[in-house]
Structure formats: structure tokens, C-alpha cells
Design an enzyme around this catalytic site. Structure first.
Site, short mmCIF file in Angstrom:
data_model
loop_
_atom_site.label_atom_id
_atom_site.label_comp_id
_atom_site.label_asym_id
_atom_site.label_seq_id
_atom_site.Cartn_x
_atom_site.Cartn_y
_atom_site.Cartn_z
N HIS A 174 0.90 -1.48 0.37
CA HIS A 174 -0.26 -0.32 0.03
C HIS A 174 0.05 1.07 0.29
CE1 HIS A 174 -3.06 -2.45 1.66
NE2 HIS A 174 -2.75 -2.73 0.55
N HIS A 215 -9.05 -2.31 -5.73
CA HIS A 215 -8.10 -1.93 -4.78
C HIS A 215 -7.45 -3.43 -5.04
CE1 HIS A 215 -6.30 -3.07 -0.73
NE2 HIS A 215 -5.55 -4.16 -0.92
N ASP A 244 -2.86 -3.15 -5.40
CA ASP A 244 -2.13 -3.64 -4.80
C ASP A 244 -1.00 -3.95 -5.91
OD1 ASP A 244 -2.78 -4.14 -2.20
OD2 ASP A 244 -3.74 -6.04 -2.74
N HIS A 295 -0.38 -10.98 -5.25
CA HIS A 295 0.55 -10.67 -4.72
C HIS A 295 1.96 -11.26 -5.45
CE1 HIS A 295 -0.76 -7.62 -2.62
NE2 HIS A 295 -1.11 -8.35 -1.99
#
Length: 303
Positions: free
Chosen positions: A78, A237, A241, A264
Site C-alpha cells: 500500500h 483495490h 495492490d 501478490h
């Protein structure tokens, strides 16, 4: 001409780690030209510095974490996203614990902190990583891809079998700029499902999570009293990311990113695949006033 940027002033914040639940003190400091983004564990003796580099990523379960000389830095995505959004190249991030504060679960508080500290241009051109050919990585039906593109564009598609995440709100695309980032992406919060809580607790994850720093869903609805900030906050979101994960390449990417159910792990795999192929990218700068800027950054805010 696009120049490198750093902070004008030092600024501090306190918060709690999303996964550790630990209280953490964070200090953001200016850094010189070509210094890059470096995390500093000031609670260790001696102090350990951890550069924000994709090759140091060792944790990709529900966050992005770095390890250098046995020192860990967890949940960097973030803040990295906010730094990318505001075009900050050089900064020192001091931490009193192994995990960054989660704040409200979005990058919005980090954007506010950076703007409050003031952002200044430095006497050196900003370096971009220009994508020269398509690079794609997959994992089952998940896909992450870079393609050549004049600016920086991000598209993302999610798939969740949940009434609050219908197909029409599962796809988003943005042409990256500071304005688009701060208005359309930075305030989108992380989210989780009640059904996953036991799994997370067993692995000591989400110990600092609450409805103050995440969107929480049961089988049918959003449990947060204030609801959503955007109708499609979930996919926004995911873009937030991705912007943070991709900034670990060591510079701002120029190209088109496409993610389908990516996360991720796959984002990091994509950055590593790109950097491993010397024919797929090149360093470029835009130090001539006559050259159009490929990305629109906001005029630095002097605090």
C-alpha cells in the site's frame, strides 16, 4: 521533463500491522537522487536496510513482504502504491517493527502523509522501465501480463462467487496518472471474508484486522456499517495492490498491465520475468522539454 522526486520534510505516523497486530512507528525521510526506496528496521541492532526490490520478495501470502540479511519488512504494497501514484523515487522508510501500519486498509492515508510532508523535484531525470515486448505469467487460470504501451495502463478482472461482487463490478481499467490514482484507486480498501478468518488466524495472519482497516464480508453482504467507497471497490483495490507490487521493479513501468485473478505472488513473478529478459525492457528518461511526458504526475506539493 520528468525529474526524480523525494520528500521535502520528514513525517511520522503510528499504526498497527494488519497481520502481526503489533503497534508500529513509521518515519518517512527524504533521500538523495538515485537512492531509491529503502526500508530501515530501526528496532534492530545494528539497523538493517532493506531496498524495495522485487528480487527480495519472500512473502506473498495475503501481502507482499521483503527479506534482506534476515530482516523482514511485511505488507509493503500500500505504501509502495502511494509512492508510485505520487511519483516518489527516493525515500527512507524507518520502521520500529517488521510490518508497515495498515492505516485504514487503503493507500489514502499514505497519500495524505506524503502530501503533508511535501514532495519536491530533484536535479536528475526520473528513470522509467519501458516494456518492449509482451511478457506473461500464469498459475492455473490466473494471468498477469505486461505489453508495450506508450504510457502506463492497468486493467484487472476478479472473479468471486459473492452477491456483493457481481460480474459487472469485477472489471476495471485505468490510464495511470496522479489524478486518476488519487481519485479512483488510492481510497479502495483491502477486503476479506469471514469464512477465511479461521484459516488466517491459524497462520497468525490478520491479527490486526478489523472493520476499521478492511472491508469484511459474510456470505451475503458487506458487514461494515459505512458500506463501500466505490461500487467496485474490490477490483479497484486489486489495482492498488498491483501498482505497489509492480513498483518493486525499481522504477515506474511504461507499458500495459493486465491481471486476471492475479495477486501478490503472480505480480512478483511477472516483475521477475520481465527483469530477467533483457530484450523485454529498457531504461528510459524524459529529460528533454520537447518530449511529451508519458505519465501525468501532479505538480509537486510543497509543504
Amino acid at each position: 521533463m520528468i525529474q526524480q522526486r523525494t520528500l521535502k520534510n520528514t513525517i511520522r505516523a503510528t499504526g498497527v500491522g494488519l497481520h502481526s497486530g503489533d503497534k508500529v512507528y513509521m518515519t518517512l525521510r527524504p533521500a538523495p537522487v538515485n537512492h531509491g526506496i529503502v526500508f530501515r528496521r530501526v528496532d534492530l541492532d545494528p539497523v538493517v536496510e532493506v531496498p524495495a526490490k522485487a528480487e527480495l520478495v519472500t512473502e506473498v501470502t495475503l501481502c507482499t513482504g521483503l527479506t534482506c540479511n534476515d530482516a523482514k519488512i511485511q505488507t509493503v504494497e500500500h505504501l509502495m502504491s502511494a509512492l508510485a501514484g505520487l511519483g516518489v523515487d527516493n525515500i527512507i522508510v524507518e520502521l520500529s517493527s517488521a510490518e508497515l501500519p495498515i492505516m485504514d486498509g487503503s493507500a489514502g492515508p499514505f497519500v495524505f502523509l506524503l502530501q503533508s510532508a511535501g514532495i519536491v523535484e530533484q536535479d536528475a531525470p526520473k528513470r522509467f522501465i519501458r516494456v518492449l515486448k509482451t511478457v506473461e505469467v500464469t498459475e492455473g487460470d490466473k494471468v498477469a501480463r505486461f505489453s508495450p504501451y506508450e504510457g502506463y495502463k492497468l486493467g484487472f478482472t476478479i472473479q468471486f462467487d459473492h452477491p456483493m461482487i457481481p460480474a459487472k463490478q469485477s472489471r476495471q481499467e485505468i490510464e495511470f496518472s496522479t489524478l486518476a490514482y488519487t481519485k479512483e484507486i488510492s481510497r479502495a480498501r483491502t477486503f476479506g471474508f469471514m469464512r477465511d478468518l479461521e484459516y488466517m488466524r491459524e497462520r497468525n495472519l490478520g491479527l490486526g484486522g478489523s472493520m476499521d482497516n478492511a472491508i469484511v464480508l459474510d456470505e451475503f453482504r458487506v458487514l461494515n456499517e459505512d458500506g463501500l467507497r466505490y461500487a467496485d471497490e474490490f477490483v479497484r483495490h486489486k489495482i492498488l495492490d498491483a501498482i505497489g507490487d509492480l513498483y518493486l521493479a525499481g522504477g515506474q513501468v511504461l507499458g500495459a498491465y493486465e491481471g486476471f485473478k492475479s495477486g501478490h505472488a503472480l505480480n512478483n513473478k511477472l516483475v521477475r520475468a520481465l527483469m530477467a529478459d533483457a530484450t523485454a525492457w529498457e531504461w528510459v528518461s524524459f529529460d528533454s522539454p520537447a518530449t511529451p511526458d508519458p505519465v501525468e504526475y501532479a505538480t509537486p506539493a510543497y509543504a
